[in-house]
Scaffold this motif. Structure first.
Motif, PDB file in Angstrom:
ATOM      1  N   PHE A 120       0.845  -1.185   0.000  1.00  0.00           N
ATOM      2  CA  PHE A 120       0.000   0.000   0.000  1.00  0.00           C
ATOM      3  C   PHE A 120       0.887   1.244   0.000  1.00  0.00           C
ATOM      4  O   PHE A 120       2.058   1.189   0.349  1.00  0.00           O
ATOM      5  N   GLY A 121       0.325   2.367  -0.397  1.00  0.00           N
ATOM      6  CA  GLY A 121       1.026   3.616  -0.226  1.00  0.00           C
ATOM      7  C   GLY A 121       1.926   4.026  -1.372  1.00  0.00           C
ATOM      8  O   GLY A 121       1.658   3.749  -2.541  1.00  0.00           O
ATOM      9  N   ARG A 148      -4.115   5.838  -4.018  1.00  0.00           N
ATOM     10  CA  ARG A 148      -4.347   4.807  -3.013  1.00  0.00           C
ATOM     11  C   ARG A 148      -5.685   4.102  -3.251  1.00  0.00           C
ATOM     12  O   ARG A 148      -5.834   2.920  -2.947  1.00  0.00           O
ATOM     13  N   ASP A 158      -2.739   3.839   5.434  1.00  0.00           N
ATOM     14  CA  ASP A 158      -2.473   2.611   4.674  1.00  0.00           C
ATOM     15  C   ASP A 158      -2.586   1.376   5.569  1.00  0.00           C
ATOM     16  O   ASP A 158      -3.089   0.329   5.138  1.00  0.00           O
ATOM     17  N   LYS A 189       2.445   3.478  -6.036  1.00  0.00           N
ATOM     18  CA  LYS A 189       2.150   4.727  -6.754  1.00  0.00           C
ATOM     19  C   LYS A 189       3.380   5.199  -7.548  1.00  0.00           C
ATOM     20  O   LYS A 189       3.266   5.627  -8.701  1.00  0.00           O
TER      21      LYS A 189
END
Length: 382
Positions: free
Chosen positions: A150-151, A166, A226, A155
């Protein structure tokens, strides 16, 4: 056969520390006690020495990012697609890289290693011993967890168009989980009839053990939001999970504790190299442990070199973590969290003979490892 005599033995069992002996034979710990003897045993005099179980790293990429090399030896992030659950960490490990040797010589005997955090789903981790030339012969347990992230990292790697927010990270993970549930239901409904089976999908096949709770998600999450997203999705699909990094866990300690998921905290011995690390602190392990959580500490090697795992614990202890709890975070706790405490993580009869002998307290930065023993074999001697 090896007999270690008169050491200060950190068993990590009910009798926490004893002044005594360890008898090793056929790769296993045969006896732990005092005044032991054995004919024809190689005797190691550990008088005045500290004796520990082999140290266990619960989250790293050891062997997937080779030393003194760039793209030719970087095999931890596959960035051709954000959803790659069918990859297997063991296929990228070079066990003959010097980073593995350095880990072994520092007393790190077991590691849980696998893909990095470029992908929403990155593939499976493997647990292996740090002695050997062939990864297949070093494995303790294979396909032990499914990496998800995540996070900022997903990205960053896919900002050119495939993934920018997200929301999409969470969306891609949910989509894959929903598709896996549907795929599994169709397979089960076919009841072995190949004419009724869904078209083979290697990615969804790899996710079936996650849906069936046979392996956990290994969730890379630094920032509080997250961490909470990872918990939300795991609860939504009734999955097992570990919270890896958990950098801002101290800011949401009640929510993290109440999730029921264990935390693998770190790496804290780094520069705050991105925004989601702005609250990074060595106090996090103490806060979570004192709240009653089961924690391990990670180097996330190569982010921090694997051999500095005890140093990371020392700095957490300096910031408030109880010293014995710190040692647990790289021995029995780590082994329990990754699911191999039946073999490693403590000095107990019947377990693998992975033992470290040091000339002082391992939390003292001046201490040197004098012996590393893996599977009953002396693999390093100072």
């Amino acid at each position: 056969m090896i007999l270690i005599k008169n050491g200060k033995v950190y068993t990590m069992e009910a009798e926490k520390i004893i002044n005594g002996d360890i008898l090793i034979d056929n790769g296993k710990i045969v006896k732990v006690g005092k005044d032991l003897s054995a004919d024809n045993a190689e005797v190691i005099d550990a008088t005045g020495k500290y004796v520990y179980p082999g140290f266990v790293e619960a989250h790293c990429h050891l062997g997937l990012d080779e030393s003194s090399i760039r793209t030719e030896g970087q095999d931890y992030n596959e960035t051709s697609d954000p959803v790659m659950p069918h990859m297997r960490g063991k296929d990228g490990i070079n066990p003959m890289d010097e980073t593995v040797v350095n880990a072994r010589n520092a007393g790190i005997t077991t590691v849980c290693a696998g893909p990095g955090s470029a992908n929403v789903l990155g593939g499976t981790f493997v647990i292996y011993k740090t002695q050997g030339n062939c990864i297949d012969e070093m494995i303790v347990k294979d396909d032990v967890a499914m990496k998800c992230a995540f996070g900022e990292n997903p990205k960053m790697f896919y900002q050119s168009g495939k993934l920018k927010t997200r929301m999409n990270i969470a969306g891609l993970l949910r989509e894959t989980l929903f598709k896996t549930k549907e795929y599994l239901a169709k397979k089960e409904a076919a009841n072995g009839d190949v004419t009724k089976m869904p078209a083979f999908d290697m990615k969804l096949e790899a996710m079936i053990p996650v849906i069936k709770k046979e392996i956990p998600l290994k969730a890379h999450a630094h920032r509080a939001d997250d961490i909470l997203t990872s918990i939300r999705i795991a609860k939504e699909f009734d999955l097992d999970m570990t919270l890896d990094h958990c950098t801002e866990g101290h800011l949401i300690v009640d929510e993290v504790k109440n999730s029921g998921f264990d935390a693998i905290v770190g790496p804290s011995l780094t520069h705050k190299s991105k925004f989601e690390l702005k609250e990074k602190s060595f106090t996090t392990p103490a806060v979570l442990q004192q709240a009653g959580m089961h924690i391990a500490i990670t180097t996330d090697s190569p982010v921090v070199p694997q051999e500095y795992l005890p140093l990371c614990v020392s700095l957490a202890v300096k910031s408030g973590l109880d010293a014995y709890e710190g040692i647990k975070a790289i021995t029995i706790n780590a082994a329990e969290i990754i699911g191999v405490a039946d073999r490693v993580g403590s000095i107990k009869e019947g377990k693998d003979a992975d033992v470290v002998i040091a000339n002082g307290d391992i939390l003292d930065v001046a201490t040197e490892v004098e012996y590393t023993i893996i599977n009953g074999e002396v693999v390093y001697k100072k």
